[in-house]
Write a protein that holds these residues in place. Structure first.
Motif, PDB file in Angstrom:
ATOM      1  N   SER B 107     -59.953  15.195  77.407  1.00  0.00           N
ATOM      2  CA  SER B 107     -61.344  15.281  76.949  1.00  0.00           C
ATOM      3  C   SER B 107     -62.285  15.474  78.138  1.00  0.00           C
ATOM      4  N   GLN B 108     -61.937  14.849  79.252  1.00  0.00           N
ATOM      5  CA  GLN B 108     -62.729  15.052  80.476  1.00  0.00           C
ATOM      6  C   GLN B 108     -62.650  16.511  80.923  1.00  0.00           C
ATOM      7  N   ARG B 111     -64.770  18.642  78.797  1.00  0.00           N
ATOM      8  CA  ARG B 111     -66.176  18.436  79.103  1.00  0.00           C
ATOM      9  C   ARG B 111     -66.634  19.266  80.304  1.00  0.00           C
TER      10      ARG B 111
END
Lengths: 417, 417
Positions: B107-108, B111
């Motif tokens: 998810s990082q 992002r």
């Protein structure tokens, strides 16, 4: 018994003065003949070297003076030299067969306390023999024989005349460090790196040997008069040229072969892309001697030659005296591949053959001011009259030389060999 | 179908975000598994590389998660990995089998617009495959895939963080000159030489790739935040570590192998005697890649490592962009001796084996301030609990680490790997 029309009574006192009293008649004539040869054949003359090796210096000189039939002489000398080479050599030696010059060199030597060394003498640097037929026929020494005895553990430190502060600093560290480890420093007494190498060796009370391209009676460069005087006192100044002989470009190039040959290893400290010290490095490589080069800033033109040696000529990158000492550990002479060595030398590396080499010598022999006749140029260059005429013809065509009155002058810009 | 207790519905959107929509179910799980592996195995883990190569990333991960019987697994994998190695690997991987970490990394990445590359992708740098079982299992890319496509003609420019003005000047000339000739510049984004190499490439509108030792979500060093942002815009920033992973000494050493492997040639511009860039040079040599080193003043400690590479490791002395370009002419990948390469790698050069290597990782995982429990240290170091206990015991004896409360701290002076 006489040579060059000279009687023993004329020759003996002079030879004794420069080589000691313990000379029997044969040794005396041999020494005189070798001393005369140093004024007759240019350094590195393979035909002279071969002739002297086979016949002995005196008999070889006799053969030239008496203009022995080339056919017969070739039968005595063997096939390492061709008849053509013998004939050509006679042509270039003949203009120099003058008893006056030979005597003058001896008396001048006696006056300056110069000694004559010949192969077999204790002080004869053993490395010279690796030059084979290109070895010097004799060496003129000013200074201490004891220094020459240390030449077995010597390292040549050479480099550009146009040295930078960095180069001179490194030369100083290298020379002082190697002297501290027991090495003798060999160099060429030029400005820049050479001078610094000698100076630092002297400052560390070490042994140092300067090899000159002209007679040891006059110091070159003149600005190093004081330095060379100190080297005579504490070390040794050597040349294969007799007293009175001027340094020429040819002799500088050949002088470099002596520096390389008498040293266990050669280190180039700073050198431009076309520096003369690359020539010394080339001789060292041809002789199979370890070769080192000190790197420097890639932004400095004065280090470009060193980097070139590392890149293209397999020189070892050396950065301090320890690494330089590793090139030639202090344990007697390393074995050398004699076979490979001879091949290289017989090839083209050291051999003074071909138009280009002849031209270098003719340029040396010409003046830009005083016109010289062909006979005079031939004697100065150590070439035959025919060769000189050929070279002058070519130089006239490309503007390198011009006839003036009955003689020839060099015309600017000077041709560079 | 699930892995690490994660369902497809949890994984799929994230994987699609970082690798594009055209993923069938198998490819999707393979990508997810590889991304998870980058957080489980430390860079260069030969056992992980072998397992993934033989079983595929997902099946290999399954085997670890399900704690498959080592005996049975060894039967499937074959003899390039021993049972003992498999058992030890399980021990060091187990503390890291956390679905939360794997999802967080994904998810990082999503992002920050980070993309995941796996072998077979068009943008996968072909040189990586030469690392064999030590090749990265996946690469995290921030920036342009088009830059990676130019990596086939890349040269790594690396050097000391503590660069001198001379070193930075040479790095700038080298980078600008190589970019002008069409090369892509690979480096490590460190202060000093690396930063200058990237900067000059950007200034010449060239392609440049920075390879980091930690996740690409946080830039290291922080002082190069702006530089790395510009590289993301105009070039590529790569890492084999997932987002959130901190750079450690071990990872820096392993990062260097990626720089060497993805470049056609490596040039060290300035390096102290023990500089980390010598490690990169060692990887390049082990991979059979051409290695160059720029000389500098022998009076400069910042050039000592370069001279050492030339003297001891056969690096080519290079002094300008032309000579650097000669190391890897712009004509596709040169043939490499695969056999010799594998031998070297299987040996000790790259293999993270032995106490010394383990210690480097444990030191990385320790803090000088906060005490950490053994399980935590094992997870951070990517080592088994037993190995960590052994290393800590040894470090306690020589004063490198100390127990505090229920945990361990590193004690100064810091041990250096």
């Amino acid at each position: 018994m006489s040579i060059l029309g000279l009687k023993e009574s004329q020759v003996a006192p002079l030879v004794r003065a420069i080589a000691g009293d313990e000379q029997d008649r044969d040794a005396l004539w041999d020494r005189f003949s070798r001393s005369a040869w140093t004024g007759i054949a240019e350094p590195g003359d393979r035909v002279a070297g071969t002739l002297v090796a086979v016949l002995g210096a005196r008999e070889a000189l006799d053969a030239v003076v008496s203009r022995e039939n080339v056919e017969a002489l070739h039968g005595r000398v063997g096939d390492t030299v061709t008849k053509e080479e013998l004939g050509q050599a006679f042509e270039r030696w003949t203009p120099r067969l003058q008893s006056r010059t030979a005597l003058l060199a001896l008396s001048q030597a006696a006056r300056y306390g110069v000694r004559l060394l010949v192969p077999g003498d204790t002080a004869w640097p053993p490395g010279m023999d690796d030059l084979g037929p290109h070895a010097p026929l004799a060496l003129w020494l000013r200074g201490n024989e004891s220094t020459l005895a240390t030449a077995g553990d010597s390292i040549a430190l050479v480099g550009a005349r146009a040295a930078t502060g960095y180069g001179e600093h490194v030369a100083m560290e290298a020379s002082a460090g190697l002297v501290d480890r027991g090495y003798t420093i060999v160099s060429g007494a030029a400005y820049g790196i050479d001078g610094m190498a000698h100076r630092a060796a002297l400052a560390s009370s070490g042994q140092t040997i300067a090899v000159l391209a002209g007679g040891v009676d006059r110091f070159y460069p003149s600005g190093h008069e004081a330095l060379l005087t100190r080297i005579v006192d504490a070390g040794a100044v050597l040349s294969e040229l007799p007293c009175g002989a001027a340094p020429t470009k040819w002799r500088f190039l050949q002088r470099n072969r002596l520096i390389a040959a008498m040293s266990r290893a050669t280190v180039v400290l700073e050198a431009g892309w076309r520096s003369g010290s690359l020539n010394t490095a080339g001789h060292a490589a041809a002789l199979g001697r370890p070769l080192g080069a000190v790197p420097g800033p890639v932004t400095s033109a004065a280090s470009a030659g060193c980097h070139r040696l590392i890149r293209e000529f397999d020189a070892v990158c050396v950065t301090n005296p320890d690494e330089m000492a590793e090139l030639a550990p202090l344990t007697g002479l390393a074995d050398r591949a004699e076979g490979a060595l001879r091949t290289t030398i017989e090839g083209e590396t050291v051999e003074p053959a071909g138009m280009q080499e002849d031209r270098v010598r003719v340029v040396d022999a010409l003046s830009t001011r005083s016109a010289r006749v062909v006979d005079d140029i031939a004697a100065r260059a150590g070439l035959s009259v025919a060769t000189v005429q050929g070279v002058l013809g070519a130089m006239q065509l490309d503007g390198g030389a011009a006839e003036r009155g009955s003689g020839w002058v060099r015309t600017p810009p000077p041709a560079r060999g």
